[in-house]
Design a protein around this motif. Structure first.
Motif, mmCIF file in Angstrom:
data_model
loop_
_atom_site.group_PDB
_atom_site.id
_atom_site.type_symbol
_atom_site.label_atom_id
_atom_site.label_comp_id
_atom_site.label_asym_id
_atom_site.label_seq_id
_atom_site.Cartn_x
_atom_site.Cartn_y
_atom_site.Cartn_z
ATOM 1 N N SER A 62 51.018 55.330 42.003
ATOM 2 C CA SER A 62 51.255 54.220 41.088
ATOM 3 C C SER A 62 50.773 52.906 41.677
ATOM 4 C CB SER A 62 52.750 54.114 40.780
ATOM 5 O OG SER A 62 53.234 55.306 40.233
ATOM 6 N N ASP A 63 50.781 51.889 40.856
ATOM 7 C CA ASP A 63 50.371 50.561 41.307
ATOM 8 C C ASP A 63 51.394 49.977 42.271
ATOM 9 O OD1 ASP A 63 48.036 50.500 39.828
ATOM 10 O OD2 ASP A 63 49.016 49.627 38.089
ATOM 11 N N ILE A 64 50.902 49.163 43.168
ATOM 12 C CA ILE A 64 51.758 48.475 44.124
ATOM 13 C C ILE A 64 52.093 47.107 43.541
ATOM 14 C CG2 ILE A 64 51.853 47.433 46.423
ATOM 15 C CD1 ILE A 64 49.938 49.706 47.325
ATOM 16 N N THR A 65 53.369 46.769 43.540
ATOM 17 C CA THR A 65 53.793 45.457 43.068
ATOM 18 C C THR A 65 54.193 44.608 44.268
ATOM 19 O OG1 THR A 65 56.066 46.218 42.722
ATOM 20 C CG2 THR A 65 54.568 46.309 40.831
ATOM 21 N N ARG A 66 54.126 43.308 44.077
ATOM 22 C CA ARG A 66 54.480 42.356 45.137
ATOM 23 C C ARG A 66 55.581 41.453 44.618
ATOM 24 N NH1 ARG A 66 50.184 38.042 47.663
ATOM 25 N NH2 ARG A 66 51.491 37.228 49.347
ATOM 26 N N TYR B 63 56.203 44.490 49.292
ATOM 27 C CA TYR B 63 55.314 45.280 48.457
ATOM 28 C C TYR B 63 56.057 46.567 48.149
ATOM 29 C CZ TYR B 63 51.512 42.176 49.754
ATOM 30 O OH TYR B 63 50.716 41.071 49.931
ATOM 31 N N LEU C 137 55.796 50.414 46.181
ATOM 32 C CA LEU C 137 55.026 51.458 45.525
ATOM 33 C C LEU C 137 56.030 52.472 44.983
ATOM 34 C CD1 LEU C 137 51.824 53.118 46.897
ATOM 35 C CD2 LEU C 137 53.469 54.358 45.534
ATOM 36 N N GLN D 264 56.941 55.877 42.835
ATOM 37 C CA GLN D 264 56.330 57.150 42.464
ATOM 38 C C GLN D 264 57.432 58.169 42.211
ATOM 39 O OE1 GLN D 264 53.885 58.756 45.586
ATOM 40 N NE2 GLN D 264 52.779 60.098 44.207
ATOM 41 N N ARG E 32 47.084 46.977 50.940
ATOM 42 C CA ARG E 32 47.317 45.891 49.981
ATOM 43 C C ARG E 32 47.699 44.605 50.716
ATOM 44 N NH1 ARG E 32 49.475 44.835 44.723
ATOM 45 N NH2 ARG E 32 49.567 42.563 44.674
#
Length: 93
Positions: free
Chosen positions: A2-6, A15, A17, A19, A59
């Protein structure tokens, strides 16, 4: 993966991730406008060997480059990866 959010709140950031209901995270402290301290990477057992930890560090490195920030790798995992990737030397102190 999945996308990594900050997420940033005051002098702390992380950060994340996500899943399959689990979350891996890399946390950091903002020391100044030009310096952050990577202090912890946590990957749950169900995500181990999935590349989640490395993806979080990649990232972090990409954002540091884009923002002109240097990273102090206090976290042993981040420190270990920084040593194995000399191409990241420009962002690590």
């Amino acid at each position: 993966m999945s996308d990594i959010t900050r997420e940033v709140s005051g002098s702390k950031g992380r950060y994340v991730l996500a899943q399959d209901g689990a979350e891996a995270e890399l946390t950091y402290s903002i020391a100044s406008h030009h310096l952050i301290i990577a202090d912890h990477t946590g990957v749950p057992d169900v995500m181990r060997s999935s590349g989640a930890g490395k993806a979080l560090v990649e990232r972090l490195v990409a954002d540091a480059r884009a923002e002109g920030v240097k990273i102090v790798p206090l976290c042993p995992f981040v420190k270990s990866l920084s040593r194995r990737h000399p191409e990241w030397a420009d962002v690590f102190q």
